[in-house]
Every structure is written in C-alpha cells, then in structure tokens.
Motif scaffolding. Structure first.
Motif, PDB file in Angstrom:
ATOM      1  N   LYS A  50     -11.506   0.160  34.806  1.00 31.56           N
ATOM      2  CA  LYS A  50     -12.882   0.502  34.442  1.00 31.56           C
ATOM      3  C   LYS A  50     -12.929   1.806  33.659  1.00 31.56           C
ATOM      4  N   ALA A  51     -12.133   2.782  34.109  1.00 33.88           N
ATOM      5  CA  ALA A  51     -12.110   4.076  33.425  1.00 33.88           C
ATOM      6  C   ALA A  51     -11.582   3.930  31.999  1.00 33.88           C
ATOM      7  N   GLU A  52     -10.555   3.111  31.825  1.00 32.53           N
ATOM      8  CA  GLU A  52     -10.011   2.887  30.486  1.00 32.53           C
ATOM      9  C   GLU A  52     -11.012   2.135  29.606  1.00 32.53           C
ATOM     10  N   GLU A  53     -11.734   1.173  30.220  1.00 34.34           N
ATOM     11  CA  GLU A  53     -12.759   0.443  29.467  1.00 34.34           C
ATOM     12  C   GLU A  53     -13.882   1.397  29.037  1.00 34.34           C
ATOM     13  N   THR A  54     -14.281   2.282  29.946  1.00 39.77           N
ATOM     14  CA  THR A  54     -15.313   3.264  29.609  1.00 39.77           C
ATOM     15  C   THR A  54     -14.842   4.186  28.489  1.00 39.77           C
ATOM     16  N   LEU A  55     -13.569   4.584  28.561  1.00 40.42           N
ATOM     17  CA  LEU A  55     -13.011   5.437  27.509  1.00 40.42           C
ATOM     18  C   LEU A  55     -13.053   4.735  26.163  1.00 40.42           C
TER      19      LEU A  55
ATOM     20  N   ALA B  86      -7.696  10.918  36.177  1.00 40.06           N
ATOM     21  CA  ALA B  86      -7.906  10.956  37.631  1.00 40.06           C
ATOM     22  C   ALA B  86      -7.617   9.594  38.263  1.00 40.06           C
ATOM     23  N   ALA B  87      -8.053   8.530  37.588  1.00 41.86           N
ATOM     24  CA  ALA B  87      -7.808   7.178  38.110  1.00 41.86           C
ATOM     25  C   ALA B  87      -6.321   6.851  38.082  1.00 41.86           C
ATOM     26  N   THR B  88      -5.620   7.327  37.048  1.00 47.87           N
ATOM     27  CA  THR B  88      -4.167   7.107  36.968  1.00 47.87           C
ATOM     28  C   THR B  88      -3.457   7.813  38.111  1.00 47.87           C
ATOM     29  N   ALA B  89      -3.851   9.070  38.377  1.00 48.08           N
ATOM     30  CA  ALA B  89      -3.240   9.826  39.473  1.00 48.08           C
ATOM     31  C   ALA B  89      -3.515   9.156  40.822  1.00 48.08           C
ATOM     32  N   ALA B  90      -4.744   8.649  40.993  1.00 46.77           N
ATOM     33  CA  ALA B  90      -5.093   7.967  42.251  1.00 46.77           C
ATOM     34  C   ALA B  90      -4.263   6.706  42.429  1.00 46.77           C
ATOM     35  N   LEU B  91      -4.059   5.975  41.337  1.00 47.44           N
ATOM     36  CA  LEU B  91      -3.241   4.756  41.408  1.00 47.44           C
ATOM     37  C   LEU B  91      -1.796   5.106  41.759  1.00 47.44           C
TER      38      LEU B  91
END
Length: 537
Positions: free
Chosen positions: A143-148, A316-321
């Motif tokens: 989702k974060a990548e899509e938003t980007l 942030a989403a990458t780090a969480a993953l």
C-alpha cells in the motif's frame, strides 16, 4: 656442499682395498656431519585440546573449634518464613529461613520457561501468528509503495498542467508586449522621427527597452513550446519577467515625454490614453507572470514534500516487514548453542538470586538463637540465625587476587598434614570477612571453612590444607596459558599457530584461567590445532 676427492685405488694389494674403504667411510661421515649442521629451527608445540577445566584456590590454615556460627542473608528484605526454633538440631543443607520469594520464584519460572521454549522451538500457533504478521507487513508495504507511485503520478500530472497553463500565459504575455510595442511604434512614427532630444529618447527606449526584450522573450517562448521541457518553460518565464520590467520602464519614459511642453499639445489624448492602457496591461502581465512563477515554485515544494512523506512511509513499512520476517525466521530456526547458553545463564542467575534470599545450614548443629520473626525487616549485616556446632572449622588467609573468585558455599577439599594427602575431607566456605588484613605488605582476607565430613580425627590446632573449587568448565577448548602472548600497548591476546610448516599469529578470546596452567579458549582456535610454546635452535 660439493666435495671433490680424487683417489686412484691400487687393486694390486689387499691393503689398498682397506685404505680405500676407510677413506670412503670418512667422506660419508664428514658429509653427514656437514649436512646435519644446517638443521632448521625446532618448535616446541602443543595441540588445542577439549576437556574439563577446574579452577581452584588453595591455602593453609589451622583447625579451630567452632563454638557457634552466625548466619546472614546476602541482601535486605522481609523475613517470609522461619523453619526452625531455638534448640532444634539441623543437618547440613537444611532450609532454615528465607526472605520473600514470590518475585524471585517468578523470575526463575520465567527464565525456565524461556529456556524450555527455546529448546522446544516455536509452537504452530506462534509460527502462524508470525506468518500473519509478515503477510500484514507485506500488505502495508504494498500500500505504501502504491501510495508513493500515485503521489509521483499526481505530482507529475499537476506540474504538467501548471506548465501547460504557463505556455498559455506566456502567449498572452507576448501579445501584451507586442501590443505595447505597436502602440509606441505608432506614436514614434507620428511625432518622434526628428533628431531632437525627445525623438532620440523615444526611439532608444522603443528599441532597447521594448522591441529587443520583446523579441528575446519570443525566442524563449518559441523554444519552450517546441521542446515542452519544464526547464525551457522556466527560462521563458524568467525572460518574460525581465522583459516586462524593461518594457514598463520604456513605456513610462515615452509616456512622460508625451506630456512635455513641446509635445503636450501635439500628441493626441487618444494616443496618450493608448499608452496608459498598455502600461496597465504590462503591469498586469507582470503580476500574472510573478504569480505563475511563485505557483510553480510552491507546487514543486509541495510535490517534493508529498513524495518525501510517501517515501518515508515506504521506508517505515520496509523496516517493519524486515522486523516481522526476522521474527518469523527466528521462530522457525533451530536454536543456536549460543542462544541456549544465554537462556541457561539467565536461569542460573535467577536461581542464584533466589538462593541469596534463603539460608541453608552449612553444618550440623543446634539452633541457639533466631533473631528475627516472620514479617520483620532484616539487612545483610544482621545475623538471622545463630547455630552451635559440635564440629570444627578452618580459618585461612586468602590474598586479594584470589578472594574475588570465592563465594560462600564453595565446595572445599581438606587434607590434614597429620594424616597425609591421601586422606581427604569435604567442607564449604562459611564466611568471607569483608575487612582486609595486611601480611608483609600483601592484602589478605580471612575466610572461614566449615567441615562437612563427620570425623573424630580433627583436633584443634592441626594444620589443614584447603583446596577451594571456585569454577569449572566441561567440554571446552583449552591450551597452556604460557602459549598466550599479548600485543604491546593493547589488551589483545594472541597465539602462534604452527600450520603447513609456517607460523601464523591468531587473535584469541580467553575464558576461565584454570589449574595446571591451562586457560579456556572461547574463540580463535579449533580442536587439534598445533600451538607454538617455544622456538628453539
């Protein structure tokens, strides 16, 4: 070495044969001696071994009569349980009293559970939960990548629309420039063709302040429209802004000359009004171009901020993953020895902390006094229980370099000079005096050893040798400590490894320094490797 020796044997006599044999033997012996004199250096080596290590401290003391013994807790707390009364007989190791143990027991249980869980591995439910957390983190990243991506597309779209609008504004601006030029050119042809000062001023302003700036901006506008590149449009906007300022100056000068006494009544009011109108148009165009330039700058900043915000969300989403994936990998991975050792150490520490809140009988005896009741506060300096012992104890002086290795309860092996080293008794450390004693400029601490063995052979005043077991390791790598060298000016330790007829220096991490000159190797060496002890000729 090459030896040339010419000899012609006389085969006609037996004596000649004997002489020849002796000469050959002498040559062989000489060659062997000379060859042997160039032997390479020899190394005294030892192999890295695996086994058990024991660290002990030995000392000599006197057997003394143990009339009574004061027992203390190792820390402060509330007395929770007293299991003996005055007059009770107690045996070695009997639980006498304890402080509050609820939190300490909980810590032991938690440490035991953590160790058991690490040994057993994760449950199916834990693995499933971790897997779902990984999947959820992946969805968040998507989702974060899509938003980007949407942010970038929208930014490009908005900027493109703004620049498309800018081209229209530039066209309109040029029209205003051209109209201003046409109005000035008409006034010039009608009134200012003469070579008087006013005519020269009008013609110079028309040429340099109006016509040339207009034509220069037209070149930039045409280039921007042809390429459609944002940088070309930016140049056209900048050129238009500068040209409008010059044109407005030129119009103002020419309009002022029209009101001079010479031309005030010659230039018609209509033409003056036309010049005023063009000044108004150019001023409006100036405001429009400046606003356009500002809007483009603001839009770029907004786009960059939106992009950076979206990129930060992706990071942030990458780090969480990665965190959830690492947690999942850790759950399904086989536990490492180093992890098991860590959890075991935590458990041992928790048990040791709990045992400090318990008083066990170190010797057999009779309880003579109980100084605190249940619920009372007690410190480590206060005696909890006093016990009378029918046995003996040994007091020894331990140097400061060794006393740090000791703790109450350490096992002790005792031998008496009177009985010889083959007769051994057991005991344990009762107390370690916190106050030091100087003996011939060496700092010692008095340590009292209780005798666990029930023997009538002990007599007061006998000389006793005690061997205190302070630590041990099983199944560890070790080498002689004299093989360990120190690098000058650092704390780094290294050894010389003999490998493939060569010597290489290897940094090592040391562990327990044990008896018999041995030292534990934590890292840097493998079992069976050959270590140089001494280099000789």
């Amino acid at each position: 070495m090459k030896i040339n020796f010419k000899f012609k044997p006389n085969f006609k006599s037996k004596k000649t044969w004997i002489i020849s044999a002796v000469v050959v033997l002498i040559i062989i012996v000489a060659f062997s001696f000379l060859s042997g004199g160039n032997k390479t250096s020899k190394y005294e080596t030892v192999k890295v071994e695996r086994g058990a290590l024991v660290q002990t401290v030995d000392a000599t003391g006197k057997v003394e009569s143990a009339n009574d013994l004061s027992l203390h807790f190792d820390g402060m707390g509330i007395v929770e349980n007293v299991r003996v009364e005055e007059g009770d007989k107690v045996r070695v190791g009997q639980w006498l009293a304890n402080l509050s143990l609820s939190q300490l027991n909980a810590a032991v249980a938690q440490a035991q559970a953590s160790l058991d869980q690490k040994l057993a591995g994760a449950t199916v439910e834990q693995v499933n939960v971790a897997q779902k957390q990984v999947e959820s983190a992946q969805v968040s990243l998507d989702k974060a990548e899509e938003t980007l991506n949407d942010t970038k597309v929208l930014a490009d779209k908005n900027l493109a629309a703004k620049y498309s609008y800018a081209l229209n504004v530039l066209d309109d601006t040029y029209i205003k420039m051209y109209n201003a030029y046409a109005a000035v050119d008409g006034v010039k042809e009608n009134y200012f063709e003469s070579n008087d000062q006013e005519g020269l001023t009008v013609r110079n302003n028309e040429e340099y302040q109006i016509k040339r700036p207009k034509d220069e901006t037209k070149v930039y506008i045409d280039a921007a429209k042809a390429s459609g590149k944002t940088e070309d449009i930016d140049k056209a906007i900048s050129s238009a802004k500068d040209s409008l300022s010059k044109i407005l100056v030129g119009l103002t000068v020419i309009r002022g000359i029209c009101d001079d006494s010479t031309y005030q009544n010659r230039v018609t009011s209509t033409e003056k009004t036309s010049l005023d109108t063009q000044k108004s148009y150019i001023s409006t165009a100036q405001t429009t171009i400046s606003s356009l330039e500002n809007e483009i700058s603001i839009l770029k900043i907004q786009n960059e901020n939106n992009f950076n915000s979206a990129q930060a969300a992706v990071d942030a989403a990458t780090a969480a993953l990665e965190l959830q994936q690492a947690n999942y990998d850790s759950l399904i991975a086989k536990p490492r020895d180093i992890d098991i050792a860590y959890y075991q150490a935590v458990l041992d520490q928790a048990i040791a902390s709990r045992n400090k809140a318990i008083i066990y009988a170190p010797i057999e005896g009779v309880i003579t006094k109980v100084n605190k009741k249940k619920g009372e506060l007690i410190s480590s300096s206060e005696a909890m229980i006093e016990i009378l012992s029918p046995h003996y104890e040994i007091q020894v002086d331990i140097p400061e370099t060794d006393v740090v290795k000791l703790k109450t309860g350490n096992d002790v092996t005792i031998t008496l000079d009177a009985l010889g080293s083959d007769t051994k008794f057991t005991g344990s450390i009762l107390t370690i005096d916190p106050a030091s004693t100087d003996i011939q400029d060496v700092v010692y601490y008095k340590v009292k050893v209780g005798i666990s063995s029930n023997s009538e052979l002990f007599k007061s005043g006998m000389t006793a040798d005690v061997l205190i077991k302070t630590d041990n390791r099983d199944g560890v790598l070790y080498i002689p400590y004299r093989a360990v060298l120190s690098k000058t000016g650092t704390d780094e330790k290294y050894v010389r490894v003999f490998k493939n007829e060569q010597i290489e220096e290897r940094t090592v991490q040391l562990g327990l320094r044990a008896d018999d000159g041995k030292v534990e190797i934590l890292s840097g060496l493998s079992e069976g490797e050959e270590i140089v002890l001494k280099i000789g000729k």
